[in-house]
Enzyme design. Structure first.
Site, mmCIF file in Angstrom:
data_model
loop_
_atom_site.group_PDB
_atom_site.id
_atom_site.type_symbol
_atom_site.label_atom_id
_atom_site.label_comp_id
_atom_site.label_asym_id
_atom_site.label_seq_id
_atom_site.Cartn_x
_atom_site.Cartn_y
_atom_site.Cartn_z
ATOM 1 N N TYR A 90 0.860 -1.195 0.000
ATOM 2 C CA TYR A 90 0.000 0.000 0.000
ATOM 3 C C TYR A 90 0.896 1.244 0.000
ATOM 4 C CZ TYR A 90 -3.348 -3.445 1.901
ATOM 5 O OH TYR A 90 -4.141 -4.549 2.140
ATOM 6 N N CYS B 224 -4.372 3.912 10.105
ATOM 7 C CA CYS B 224 -5.152 5.088 10.505
ATOM 8 C C CYS B 224 -6.430 4.661 11.235
ATOM 9 C CB CYS B 224 -5.474 5.956 9.300
ATOM 10 S SG CYS B 224 -6.373 5.084 8.022
ATOM 11 N N ASP C 128 0.612 -0.476 5.143
ATOM 12 C CA ASP C 128 -0.008 0.831 5.430
ATOM 13 C C ASP C 128 -1.346 0.910 4.699
ATOM 14 O OD1 ASP C 128 -0.558 3.415 6.142
ATOM 15 O OD2 ASP C 128 0.959 4.335 4.870
#
Ligand code: SAH
Length: 449
Positions: A310, A406, A379
């Site tokens: 990613y 996140c 990620d």
């Protein structure tokens, strides 16, 4: 005694939800109150009463929490962006710490204290990107969505964005009004301007202005350019074509109206070219601290093959390329992969290659080719990794996995899968990339158990 709609109750706020609402108990029933702070005693109006929980709104604060502060934004009570403008920053960081640790415990079954919570030095004007929905309901509205809705809150100035973004929005607003440019209506699918998307390099100061439009061209384009170009940092003006009836902001095709097709910035000493469709962290200062921690967690010796899953425009892998033997990046957005390749080139990085592919499929392909990465960086977007990717990563048996995320909930879920397959979460840092909002970024180091 159960609660009913429109009832008013006195409530002591004892904790908070993962969305940032205050939570109190009334007769053992949890009541979620947005805008309430742990430690508040409040008069609460019940707006929804279910069997097991209720939702209320603050009528009056009877006794304020010590963590309260005055919000410095008029829109913050209704805007869905900031959840914590009325809370002192220290308390916000503590809430974020608890949110991450709770997610690990409840969703991952992992009892882990975070090693460090890296708070931000600047909690205003930190965003280098903004996406403003444009709508019309009797009058033109440009701003942000109200929490959990697609109702636009007009917001001429947002404290999270740089001042220059408000100037740009003002220019576009005036151009729409003066030339009667139509605004997209999600109900009918008619009208042209959907979103204003602005991005600025934090180091370079270069600005890209992108209008997301339901059309192949922009009417009165020259009039708009004339006005925008008084702002000398604007290096690129583009339209993004999105004719779909969807909530997804960006379409797949961009057309440059003026200047470059991209802007440049610099992150962790690496020059970065960014196309409109390439992902880039919105908080530059905190992203650098996040990637520095990720690099520490990778423990590079110069000998490693590093797989950057990613990878977006290549930021993480390229910032680590000088510390390892080679870097392989994987990313699904074609334009981002093109940026990553150019970014390797303009930085003279020769040991990095990038594939445009789905992460889970690419990992399988690399495994079949016999590639044995020593370090794998993950990620993923908010939804986390596919279970099959975690499985392939474990089969590849890297010494270290560095997982940047996140969303603590999906991170915890995926870490559970890693722990079931012979890895353990050795270190965990939370980095506040999104001060005043409910979001928080994490980086975890997983090693073989
Ligand atoms: N590591 C980058 C980007 C992280 S954001 C950075 O730090 O800037 C997550 C990235 O995953 C985005 O670039 C998104 O386009 C990409 N992505 C989303 N789904 C994917 C998938 N199934 N396979 C590969 N990449 C994906």
């Amino acid at each position: 005694m159960s609660l009913v709609k429109n009832q008013e109750i006195e409530l002591q706020i004892e904790s908070f939800s993962s969305e940032g609402s205050g939570v109190g108990h009334y007769d053992k029933m949890a009541v979620f109150v947005s805008g309430a702070v742990v430690g508040d005693k409040a008069l609460v109006h019940i707006i929804k009463a279910k069997k097991t929980y209720a939702i209320g709104k603050v009528v009056k604060i009877l006794k304020p929490s010590k963590d309260r502060t005055d919000s410095d934004c008029e829109a913050s009570a209704s805007c869905g962006g900031c959840a914590f403008r009325h809370i002192k920053y220290g308390a916000e960081l503590e809430m974020k710490r608890q949110k991450v640790e709770n997610a690990f415990l409840r969703l991952g079954g992992i009892d882990k204290e975070i090693d460090e919570m890296i708070g931000a030095e600047s909690i205003t004007g930190y965003r280098n990107k903004a996406e403003y929905p444009v709508g019309f309901d009797g009058r033109l509205k440009i701003g942000f969505y109200a929490s959990h809705t697609h109702r636009i809150i007009d917001c001429p100035r947002c404290a999270l964005q740089p001042e220059v973004f408000s100037e740009i929005v003002k220019i576009i607003r005036k151009w729409i009004v003066e030339y009667g440019i139509s605004v997209y209506n999600p109900e009918t699918g008619k009208g042209i301007v959907r979103h204003i998307y602005i991005r600025q390099g934090a180091v370079s100061k270069e600005i890209m202005v992108c209008l997301v439009v339901n059309s192949d061209f922009l009417p009165k384009k020259d009039k708009l350019l004339e006005r925008l170009l008084v702002i000398s940092d604007i290096k690129s003006v583009v339209i993004n074509i999105n004719k779909d009836k969807t909530n997804v902001i960006l379409g797949r095709v961009c057309k440059t109206l003026w200047g470059n097709d991209y802007i440049y910035d610099e992150l962790c000493g690496v020059k970065i070219r960014l196309s409109p469709l390439s992902f880039y962290q919105v908080n530059h200062a905190q992203a650098q601290r996040l990637y520095e921690r990720a690099r520490e967690y990778a423990s590079l010796t110069g000998e490693e093959t590093l797989l950057d899953m990613y990878c977006g425009a290549g930021t993480i892998g390229l910032s680590m390329a000088d510390g390892c033997k080679d870097v392989i990046g994987v990313e699904i957005i074609r334009q981002a992969v093109a940026d990553a390749r150019v970014n390797a080139e303009i930085n003279g990085i020769k040991n990095a290659e990038f594939y445009c592919a789905d992460a889970a499929e690419a990992a399988k392909m690399l495994e079949e080719k016999g590639i044995k990465p020593d370090v794998i960086v993950l990620d993923p977007p908010r939804k986390g990794c596919e279970a099959s990717l975690v499985e392939t990563v474990c089969n590849m048996s890297p010494d270290r996995v560095v997982y940047v995320s996140c969303d603590p909930a999906t991170l915890a879920r995926d870490c559970k899968l890693f722990e079931e397959s012979g890895y353990k979460v050795e270190k965990l840092t939370a980095v506040d990339l999104f001060p005043r909002t409910v979001h928080v970024e994490c980086v975890a180091r997983l090693v073989k158990s």
